[in-house]
Design a protein around this motif. Structure first.
Motif, PDB file in Angstrom:
ATOM      1  N   ALA A  74      67.045  16.006  31.693  1.00 15.27           N
ATOM      2  CA  ALA A  74      65.811  16.775  31.509  1.00 15.27           C
ATOM      3  C   ALA A  74      65.410  16.794  30.042  1.00 15.27           C
ATOM      4  O   ALA A  74      66.246  16.657  29.141  1.00 15.27           O
ATOM      5  CB  ALA A  74      65.991  18.204  32.022  1.00 15.27           C
ATOM      6  N   THR A  75      64.097  16.971  29.811  1.00 12.94           N
ATOM      7  CA  THR A  75      63.582  17.159  28.467  1.00 12.94           C
ATOM      8  C   THR A  75      62.267  17.915  28.549  1.00 12.94           C
ATOM      9  O   THR A  75      61.561  17.834  29.550  1.00 12.94           O
ATOM     10  CB  THR A  75      63.359  15.811  27.744  1.00 12.94           C
ATOM     11  N   THR A  76      61.938  18.683  27.525  1.00 18.28           N
ATOM     12  CA  THR A  76      60.644  19.351  27.458  1.00 18.28           C
ATOM     13  C   THR A  76      59.700  18.501  26.610  1.00 18.28           C
ATOM     14  O   THR A  76      60.131  17.842  25.659  1.00 18.28           O
ATOM     15  CB  THR A  76      60.771  20.753  26.848  1.00 18.28           C
ATOM     16  N   ILE A  77      58.404  18.523  26.946  1.00 16.88           N
ATOM     17  CA  ILE A  77      57.449  17.644  26.260  1.00 16.88           C
ATOM     18  C   ILE A  77      56.266  18.396  25.673  1.00 16.88           C
ATOM     19  O   ILE A  77      55.321  17.784  25.209  1.00 16.88           O
ATOM     20  CB  ILE A  77      56.940  16.548  27.219  1.00 16.88           C
ATOM     21  N   GLY A  78      56.277  19.738  25.722  1.00 16.04           N
ATOM     22  CA  GLY A  78      55.170  20.483  25.137  1.00 16.04           C
ATOM     23  C   GLY A  78      54.029  20.704  26.118  1.00 16.04           C
ATOM     24  O   GLY A  78      54.217  20.698  27.332  1.00 16.04           O
ATOM     25  N   GLU A  79      52.809  20.887  25.594  1.00 16.64           N
ATOM     26  CA  GLU A  79      51.638  21.221  26.401  1.00 16.64           C
ATOM     27  C   GLU A  79      50.619  20.082  26.354  1.00 16.64           C
ATOM     28  O   GLU A  79      50.611  19.286  25.424  1.00 16.64           O
ATOM     29  CB  GLU A  79      51.009  22.514  25.873  1.00 16.64           C
ATOM     30  N   ILE A  80      49.753  20.030  27.378  1.00 20.66           N
ATOM     31  CA  ILE A  80      48.686  19.022  27.421  1.00 20.66           C
ATOM     32  C   ILE A  80      47.370  19.715  27.757  1.00 20.66           C
ATOM     33  O   ILE A  80      47.303  20.519  28.694  1.00 20.66           O
ATOM     34  CB  ILE A  80      48.975  17.939  28.480  1.00 20.66           C
ATOM     35  N   SER A  81      46.325  19.404  27.021  1.00 21.85           N
ATOM     36  CA  SER A  81      45.004  19.981  27.274  1.00 21.85           C
ATOM     37  C   SER A  81      44.394  19.396  28.537  1.00 21.85           C
ATOM     38  O   SER A  81      44.703  18.266  28.938  1.00 21.85           O
ATOM     39  CB  SER A  81      44.071  19.701  26.091  1.00 21.85           C
ATOM     40  N   GLY A  82      43.508  20.184  29.173  1.00 30.39           N
ATOM     41  CA  GLY A  82      42.832  19.728  30.378  1.00 30.39           C
ATOM     42  C   GLY A  82      42.036  18.452  30.144  1.00 30.39           C
ATOM     43  O   GLY A  82      41.451  18.261  29.072  1.00 30.39           O
ATOM     44  N   GLN A  83      42.046  17.543  31.154  1.00 32.32           N
ATOM     45  CA  GLN A  83      41.335  16.268  31.094  1.00 32.32           C
ATOM     46  C   GLN A  83      41.913  15.308  30.057  1.00 32.32           C
ATOM     47  O   GLN A  83      41.234  14.388  29.603  1.00 32.32           O
ATOM     48  CB  GLN A  83      39.846  16.498  30.817  1.00 32.32           C
ATOM     49  N   HIS A  84      43.182  15.509  29.692  1.00 31.50           N
ATOM     50  CA  HIS A  84      43.844  14.619  28.745  1.00 31.50           C
ATOM     51  C   HIS A  84      45.212  14.228  29.286  1.00 31.50           C
ATOM     52  O   HIS A  84      45.672  14.748  30.294  1.00 31.50           O
ATOM     53  CB  HIS A  84      43.946  15.275  27.360  1.00 31.50           C
ATOM     54  N   PHE A  85      45.833  13.276  28.599  1.00 31.30           N
ATOM     55  CA  PHE A  85      47.084  12.738  29.093  1.00 31.30           C
ATOM     56  C   PHE A  85      47.926  12.177  27.953  1.00 31.30           C
ATOM     57  O   PHE A  85      47.434  11.953  26.847  1.00 31.30           O
ATOM     58  CB  PHE A  85      46.821  11.641  30.131  1.00 31.30           C
ATOM     59  N   VAL A  86      49.193  11.945  28.237  1.00 31.53           N
ATOM     60  CA  VAL A  86      50.098  11.283  27.296  1.00 31.53           C
ATOM     61  C   VAL A  86      50.549   9.981  27.957  1.00 31.53           C
ATOM     62  O   VAL A  86      51.167  10.019  29.027  1.00 31.53           O
ATOM     63  CB  VAL A  86      51.324  12.158  26.971  1.00 31.53           C
ATOM     64  N   PRO A  87      50.235   8.824  27.370  1.00 29.64           N
ATOM     65  CA  PRO A  87      50.574   7.552  28.003  1.00 29.64           C
ATOM     66  C   PRO A  87      51.933   7.001  27.571  1.00 29.64           C
ATOM     67  O   PRO A  87      52.502   7.422  26.560  1.00 29.64           O
ATOM     68  CB  PRO A  87      49.452   6.637  27.497  1.00 29.64           C
ATOM     69  N   ASP A  88      52.429   6.047  28.355  1.00 33.87           N
ATOM     70  CA  ASP A  88      53.609   5.256  27.996  1.00 33.87           C
ATOM     71  C   ASP A  88      54.778   6.140  27.552  1.00 33.87           C
ATOM     72  O   ASP A  88      55.302   6.000  26.447  1.00 33.87           O
ATOM     73  CB  ASP A  88      53.265   4.252  26.891  1.00 33.87           C
TER      74      ASP A  88
END
Length: 257
Positions: A77-91
């Protein structure tokens, strides 16, 4: 094609694991890859803190949350923080500590979970249908590429705004810049900038993130968290379980700032 099982769980599908998902185990480490992690909610929404978790199960989830399901074991497991609506983190690529389950055939599942203030809620699940086999007397178990890949298509429910077009980053640094730019557009700074390979902050990281460092056991990670704050890296040798040799090994991988 080794496709994901259809989901028959009460998920809102507003936070999703998208694209090709796979994992590769080598001894006590596992590399988890996800094509993209998306927030399909409204543009003003900022998700809770997110976690990516790999679970070993005796059979596919029969409930939304894996805790309490007989035999279920979180192996990485790992935590990755927060993501704003209508956005993404790729790869996305995460090199994590792997806690091998007991001998047997295991149903492996990758979960995206969101912190709700009291605990984590599962938002997206990917199943790897080919069993992950752990044999008796074999401490190092490797999963073949065919065993550990699954392709999933994220489908928004009616009323959920479409996601922004995907953009492939050519490096982890570019992925971080994309996440930060997305957050600024929404008027809030996204914390989904935990770049794979970036130093682990021992004063803010979770136990799982610290334990992902090679040579650091979960028990030692808990000790590091319990003795925070740390102000001088050289004085980490005062933490029970950290010697000069281990400190030299992890020194390039950690920070206190």
């Amino acid at each position: 094609m080794n496709s994901a099982f259809p989901l028959d769980l009460d998920l809102d599908n507003s936070l999703v694991l998208d694209g090709s998902c796979e994992f590769s185990v080598n001894a006590d480490r596992v590399v988890v890859r996800v094509g993209a992690i998306r927030n399909l909610r409204g543009i003003e929404n900022l998700s809770g803190s997110l976690a990516v978790e790999l679970w070993a199960l005796h059979h596919p989830l029969d409930r939304v949350e894996p805790e309490g399901q007989p035999g279920a074991k979180r192996v990485a497991a790992t935590t990755i923080g927060e993501i704003s609506g209508q956005h993404f983190v790729p790869d996305c690529r995460y090199d994590l500590l792997f806690e091998q389950p007991l001998p047997g055939a295991w149903q492996m599942s990758l979960l995206l979970r969101e912190w709700n203030g009291h605990g984590y809620t599962t938002r997206s699940v990917v199943y790897f249908p080919v069993p992950f086999q752990v044999d008796v007397g074999l401490p190092e178990t490797k999963a073949t590429e065919a065993d550990t890949k699954a392709k999933v298509e994220a489908k928004a429910k009616p009323g959920v705004p479409p996601t922004v077009p995907a953009a492939k980053a050519s490096s982890p640094a570019e992925s971080a810049e994309l996440a930060e730019s997305a957050a600024k557009t929404a008027g809030k700074k996204s914390k989904a900038s935990v770049v794979p390979g970036a130093p682990v902050n021992l004063n803010t990281a979770t136990v799982d993130e610290i334990a992902s460092l090679k040579g650091v056991s979960p028990k030692l990670a808990k000790e590091i968290v319990a003795t925070r704050p740390h102000k001088d890296i050289k004085r980490l040798v005062e933490v029970k379980g950290i010697g000069e040799k281990l400190l030299r090994a992890i020194r390039p991988l950690i920070t206190l700032d």
